[in-house]
Scaffold this active site. Structure first.
Site, PDB file in Angstrom:
ATOM      1  NE  ARG A 162      -5.542  -8.326   5.917  1.00 28.21           N
ATOM      2  CZ  ARG A 162      -6.136  -7.364   5.225  1.00 28.21           C
ATOM      3  NH1 ARG A 162      -6.642  -7.632   4.030  1.00 28.21           N
ATOM      4  NH2 ARG A 162      -6.216  -6.131   5.688  1.00 28.21           N
ATOM      5  CG  ASN A 200      -3.060  -4.847   4.158  1.00 26.19           C
ATOM      6  OD1 ASN A 200      -3.283  -4.888   5.357  1.00 26.19           O
ATOM      7  ND2 ASN A 200      -3.264  -3.762   3.437  1.00 26.19           N
ATOM      8  CD  GLU A 254      -3.128  -1.026   1.935  1.00 29.44           C
ATOM      9  OE1 GLU A 254      -3.426   0.120   2.307  1.00 29.44           O
ATOM     10  OE2 GLU A 254      -3.889  -2.001   2.053  1.00 29.44           O
TER      11      GLU A 254
END
Length: 448
Positions: free
Chosen positions: A294, A292, A277
């Site tokens: 996942r 992240n 991100e």
């Protein structure tokens, strides 16, 4: 193609249904774990088998590592898919899976741990040559050190908990007095929420764009990106609408961003799918925000523009296989938009649990990833997102028009939703122009 015989899904709602769908297509049996509150939820009956793991409270069911592990052993599942939220980014859970010889469908625990610390993540990204927001070089040991760093960087600044997430443990300081207050309040809060009082400082990026890059990496050293997602339509640090490709990026800036994301992933030795991100300032500079480790809620927009099933890729990677495509074989086509439908009051954003008395959804030109059916009970115990509407068009104009038509066909009775808000976003001139930031939903005319 050899994957797994049986996968337990350590999650609920629409992501559980999503994983079940791909597993069914691949001939893999599935195990749903559920709380007492979710006994009648669609994902429970759609799995090959299901195990109740406790009462409604998440900490006594979905967040109880030993109950999930026991359910996997009881049903002889050889792998666990964590979905997103709950235990998906918990390195202790990944370690317990490994101890029990159950494959965790995600990255290694140590990598998850590294990226869960924002201080460590910043250091790794700097080493890889990935831009980070100007800030402190590591853990801040004292208020005096924080004030000295602040004098050097200049205000406004954001004081952040290293282990924080979802906006918890973040405080904005415009001057020395505010920084002193933030320092004394953030550390106890971080220790309470995360058992880690480490804090650091970053320059405040006002009115940013939030753009993320989907990546995939196997255990054979192959790392690819699957392009970017624009996630700037947010409320309270929670995404509401996502799209891909981003209307903000030109070809040159896109290439710089994608290359930086891949460099960062290679630096940490990441495996499986994940998301890097970034935020962009008003001068079009981008900075690493977090990773992240996942699958993301908004992964369908990437699937729509690439034609790639990311859950299948997760299974492939976890089973030790190589990525099925090289970077030059991954192409994007058209434009995709996702709208998140929440059971909440669109003016206050407070959750609105209840029974879905009537539900009508569009049935063509749209992908629907929903946790509910007519008659479903939306519990107050969990995230209020009840579904996602995803459209794909030849271009952004066509995608927006498809979403407008889709939202106009949705009827849901029995609880409040943000349906009207989503429709107003699609009609908004600023959104239509593509020139919007994370402050977009702060505008009163959008919320009215």
């Amino acid at each position: 193609m050899s994957y797994f015989n049986k996968v337990l899904i350590a999650n609920r709602g629409e992501i559980a249904r999503r994983v079940i769908r791909t597993c069914r297509q691949l001939g893999i049996q599935t195990v749903a774990v559920y709380s007492e509150a979710d006994a009648q939820a669609p994902f429970v009956s759609e799995a090959s088998e299901a195990v109740c793991i406790g009462p409604a409270q998440a900490k006594k069911s979905y967040l109880d590592i030993e109950k999930v592990i026991q359910a996997a052993k009881q049903t002889t599942a050889d792998a666990i898919h964590p979905g997103y939220g709950f235990l998906s980014e918990n390195p202790l859970f990944a370690k317990r899976c490994k101890e029990e010889n159950i494959v965790f469908i995600g990255p290694e625990a140590d990598v998850m741990e590294t990226m869960g610390s924002k201080v460590e993540a910043r250091a790794h990204m700097q080493k890889a040559g990935v831009p980070v927001v100007p800030g402190s070089s590591g853990k801040i040991e004292s208020l005096e050190e924080a004030l000295a760093i602040a004098d050097n960087l200049g205000y406004p600044l954001m004081l952040k908990a290293s282990a924080g997430g979802g906006g918890i443990g973040m405080q904005l300081a415009h001057n020395q007095e505010e920084l002193e207050k933030a320092f004394h309040s953030t550390i106890p809060k971080a220790e309470s929420f995360f058992n880690d009082g480490t804090v650091f400082l970053e320059k405040w990026i006002a009115d940013p764009r939030h753009i993320e890059v989907q990546i995939a990496a196997d255990r054979h050293g192959n790392v690819v990106h699957l392009y970017e997602r624009e996630c700037s339509v947010q409320r309270r640090n929670q995404k509401v609408v996502e799209e891909s490709p981003s209307p903000f990026l030109d070809a040159s800036l896109r290439n710089q961003l994608l290359e930086a994301a891949v460099r960062g992933v290679k630096e940490i030795g990441y495996t499986n799918v994940g998301t890097m991100e970034f935020i962009f300032d008003s001068d079009r500079n981008f900075y690493f925000l977090e990773m992240n480790t996942r699958l993301q809620v908004e992964h369908p927009v990437t699937e729509e523009i690439t034609g790639i099933d990311l859950v299948e890729w997760q299974l492939r990677i976890a089973a030790g296989q190589e990525l099925p495509l090289q970077q030059e074989q991954i192409n994007k086509a058209g434009h995709a938009i996702e709208c998140r439908l929440y059971a909440e009051d669109p003016k206050t954003f407070f959750p609105s649990p209840g029974t879905v008395e009537q539900l009508k959804l569009p049935d063509k030109d749209i992908r629907l990833d929903f946790s509910i059916v007519e008659g479903s009970i939306v519990s107050p115990f969990y995230d209020p997102m009840i579904g996602k509407l995803i459209v794909h068009g030849a271009n952004r104009v066509e995608a927006i028009e498809k979403m407008r038509q889709a939202l106009a066909q949705v009827e849901i009775h029995g609880l409040k939703t943000n349906l009207a808000l989503l429709a107003s976003i699609m009609e908004n001139e600023q959104f239509e122009s593509g020139d919007y930031t994370t402050q977009f939903l702060e505008k009163k005319e959008i919320l009215s």
